[in-house]
Design a protein around this motif. Structure first.
Motif, PDB file in Angstrom:
ATOM      1  N   GLY A 192       0.827  -1.198   0.000  1.00  0.00           N
ATOM      2  CA  GLY A 192       0.000   0.000   0.000  1.00  0.00           C
ATOM      3  C   GLY A 192       0.860   1.246   0.000  1.00  0.00           C
ATOM      4  N   TYR A 193       0.274   2.328   0.470  1.00  0.00           N
ATOM      5  CA  TYR A 193       0.966   3.617   0.434  1.00  0.00           C
ATOM      6  C   TYR A 193       0.737   4.381   1.741  1.00  0.00           C
ATOM      7  N   ASN A 194       1.795   5.005   2.226  1.00  0.00           N
ATOM      8  CA  ASN A 194       1.681   5.978   3.309  1.00  0.00           C
ATOM      9  C   ASN A 194       1.473   7.348   2.681  1.00  0.00           C
ATOM     10  N   VAL A 195       0.427   8.023   3.098  1.00  0.00           N
ATOM     11  CA  VAL A 195       0.107   9.346   2.554  1.00  0.00           C
ATOM     12  C   VAL A 195       0.058  10.327   3.726  1.00  0.00           C
ATOM     13  N   ASN A 196       1.029  11.239   3.769  1.00  0.00           N
ATOM     14  CA  ASN A 196       1.093  12.238   4.829  1.00  0.00           C
ATOM     15  C   ASN A 196       0.680  13.599   4.273  1.00  0.00           C
ATOM     16  N   VAL A 197      -0.336  14.183   4.856  1.00  0.00           N
ATOM     17  CA  VAL A 197      -0.874  15.461   4.392  1.00  0.00           C
ATOM     18  C   VAL A 197      -0.595  16.527   5.459  1.00  0.00           C
ATOM     19  N   TYR A 198       0.004  17.648   5.028  1.00  0.00           N
ATOM     20  CA  TYR A 198       0.392  18.711   5.956  1.00  0.00           C
ATOM     21  C   TYR A 198      -0.366  19.998   5.623  1.00  0.00           C
ATOM     22  N   ASP A 199      -1.069  20.528   6.612  1.00  0.00           N
ATOM     23  CA  ASP A 199      -1.666  21.850   6.446  1.00  0.00           C
ATOM     24  C   ASP A 199      -0.952  22.819   7.371  1.00  0.00           C
ATOM     25  N   GLU A 200      -1.556  23.937   7.718  1.00  0.00           N
ATOM     26  CA  GLU A 200      -0.865  24.969   8.488  1.00  0.00           C
ATOM     27  C   GLU A 200      -0.708  24.629   9.973  1.00  0.00           C
ATOM     28  N   THR A 201      -1.433  23.640  10.452  1.00  0.00           N
ATOM     29  CA  THR A 201      -1.387  23.348  11.895  1.00  0.00           C
ATOM     30  C   THR A 201      -1.023  21.904  12.229  1.00  0.00           C
ATOM     31  N   LYS A 202      -1.306  20.972  11.339  1.00  0.00           N
ATOM     32  CA  LYS A 202      -1.146  19.559  11.706  1.00  0.00           C
ATOM     33  C   LYS A 202      -0.677  18.723  10.517  1.00  0.00           C
ATOM     34  N   ALA A 203      -0.240  17.505  10.870  1.00  0.00           N
ATOM     35  CA  ALA A 203       0.093  16.491   9.869  1.00  0.00           C
ATOM     36  C   ALA A 203      -0.895  15.350  10.023  1.00  0.00           C
TER      37      ALA A 203
END
Length: 460
Positions: free
Chosen positions: A173-184
């Motif tokens: 599968g895949y690890n998908v890390n999403v980063y916004d202005e406050t959190k991951a």
């Protein structure tokens, strides 16, 4: 290149469908990035040239890796010297940079810029007992930044995704890390279609901005040798065919007139083996002849064509051939700069876009240091990049003659092996004082001044 989306598509949380759509768009450009990476590594198109095994012709596949040369020279010239930062409150930033060896990091980033035309950094906190801000260069094929569609192109979020493998190194599968202005926000997905994204973890990152910065090599985000790939291919083909011709010349066909090597294949093979062994061929007296069937090779014309292609590669990439006769003679630093004028124009463009990325990096480090209680103002920071070019060094004798015209600190700054002139002056002063005391001791002079006795004893 950053992916552009309408900010109104995000209400509170980033929709999984939007993440999957951006990943799909990003993957459409991976084939180009793979091609550029292959050329840097020496996996050129010439290696895929098919051969005709039935004809038994030579099929050499030579790789002249101009792509790697262009990247190594341009990166070394622009980023070979450490970048300098000056500002009233820059000390906290420079200390943080030293802790993570930012010089080596910049060197790695410069290679991605030259090869892929862009480079991306991911910022995070270390897992030490006392966490410190850190930064990593991520392969552009695994990370991207999403910006809004305004003229400012402000960052909305970034995505770092990569394959997850089991103990047998099989993709599960895949690890998908999403980063916004406050959190991951970390997901696991069997496929990248957005239908089966499962939340694994959500953690704050404290950077108060999207912790990803995209650096550009130029306005078009093209690699340093991307437009020269066809010329590199032509050079590889020419060099390979030259070697093929040489091999065919060695394996030329022997033409015989007026006699035969034998009546059947066995007799002809036996005669050929004897001829190869003894290097003697006896011909009838009348009407017989033997000669090699060879293709005429005009090496002079081939050499002219080779030099022309090579010259075009260096001219259009603006990275000169440093083994050329123009660089053979010893030249002053100023004369060398004139010879490197094209490379300097390339460096100016690379520097301009790199400094833009460096300022984004400074902001993120200032944000995280502010969270840790170290207020840092980056508004007055001056960033200086110096070319990695041989300079004319002032000799020690010349420095001595200038002692009456310049301060000791200025003169010491001209000596390459002295990094901190101010500290060096202090050390020299201490050393001279110790030497003076030692001399006084040897000649019996009092080292410390006598005690000052004042007043008279009380009279009874």
């Amino acid at each position: 290149m950053a992916i552009i989306r309408d900010r109104e598509l995000i209400e509170k949380d980033i929709p999984v469908e939007l993440i999957a759509s951006c990943i799909k768009e990003h993957q459409e450009g991976i084939e180009r990035l793979n091609l550029l990476d292959n050329y840097y590594l020496g996996n050129h198109a010439i290696l895929e040239r098919p051969s005709d095994e039935d004809l038994g012709l030579p099929n050499n596949r030579l790789v002249s890796n101009h792509a790697k040369y262009i990247t190594d020279i341009s990166s070394g010239y622009v980023f070979g010297n450490p970048i300098k930062y000056e500002g009233a409150q820059i000390e906290a930033i420079t200390e943080a940079y030293k802790a993570i060896d930012i010089v080596s990091h910049d060197s790695e980033l410069s290679k991605d810029l030259s090869v892929f035309g862009r480079g991306l950094e991911l910022y995070f906190m270390s897992s030490d007992e006392i966490p410190i801000p850190k930064v990593a260069v991520i392969d552009p094929r695994q990370i991207f930044l999403v910006v809004d569609d305004t003229v400012e192109y402000k960052s909305m979020f970034g995505v770092h995704y990569y394959e997850k493998r089991d103990m047998d190194n099989e993709v599960i599968g895949y690890n998908v890390n999403v980063y916004d202005e406050t959190k991951a926000l970390k997901y696991f997905a069997e496929e990248l279609d957005g239908e089966n994204f499962k939340v694994v973890e959500e953690i704050p990152h404290f950077y108060n901005a999207v912790p990803i910065t995209e650096f550009s090599n130029n306005e078009e985000q093209q690699g340093d040798y991307e437009q020269q790939i066809s010329l590199i291919d032509a050079y590889n083909i020419l060099q390979s065919d030259r070697v093929n011709d040489k091999e065919q010349l060695v394996d030329a066909i022997l033409k015989v007139v007026g006699f035969s090597f034998g009546d059947d294949e066995e007799e002809m093979s036996k005669t050929a083996r004897m001829l190869k062994k003894h290097k003697i061929l006896e011909l009838p007296e009348v009407g017989a002849d033997a000669s090699w069937l060879v293709k005429g090779l005009n090496e002079a014309e081939v050499e002219i064509l080779k030099d022309a292609i090579k010259s075009d590669i260096h001219e259009f990439s603006m990275v000169p051939n440093l083994t050329d006769e123009n660089f053979a003679a010893q030249s002053s630093g100023v004369a060398m700069k004139y010879k490197l004028l094209g490379l300097e124009q390339l460096a100016v463009i690379k520097e301009r876009y790199f400094i833009q990325g460096l300022r984004e990096r400074l902001k993120l480090f200032a944000n995280i240091l502010g969270v840790k209680g170290k207020a840092v103002d980056m508004s007055d920071v001056i960033i200086t990049m110096t070319r990695n070019l041989p300079e004319n060094e002032v000799t020690i004798q010349e420095l001595v003659t200038l002692r009456d015209f310049a301060s000791d600190e200025t003169l010491l700054s001209q000596i390459p092996f002295i990094e901190e002139p101010t500290e060096e002056i202090k050390r020299v002063k201490v050393q001279l004082e110790e030497k003076l005391k030692r001399t006084q001791r040897e000649f019996g002079y009092p080292i410390d001044p006598p005690e000052d006795v004042t007043g008279d004893e009380d009279e009874e």
